[in-house]
Design an enzyme around this catalytic site. Structure first.
Site: not given
Length: 98
Positions: A60-62, A82
């Site tokens: 998730i995200c980074a 992201y």
């Protein structure tokens, strides 16, 4: 504490986990956490073994760029992250997928 005030609390040490008992691994987002996972040899080994065993690996995200991309786990695979990390993904899908 993660972004938006979310706290993720471990219920055991990673060294006490048996990866064979799990069907998937999820790497949570946040730059500092992703950097810690990237630099952890045990996380790298577990993710590598999950991929070799065709088990589910999610990030998730980074984490897709910082953890999976850095170690080459995304080579030949499509991924997203992201938006600030899109340029660090080898085969980036620049759209929401969830």
């Amino acid at each position: 504490e993660c972004s938006r005030g979310v706290n993720i609390v471990a219920d055991m040490k990673l060294s006490d986990c048996n990866p064979d008992n799990f069907e998937c691994i999820v790497l949570p987002g946040g730059l500092k956490g992703a950097e810690a996972f990237r630099d952890c040899a045990m996380v790298k080994e577990i993710v590598s073994n999950f991929i070799k065993s065709d088990k589910l690996v999610a990030a998730i995200c980074a984490a897709p760029a910082v953890v999976l991309g850095t170690h080459g786990f995304l080579d030949g695979r499509k991924a997203t992250s992201y938006p600030a990390f899109w340029d660090k993904l080898p085969n980036c899908v620049k759209e929401r997928v969830v």
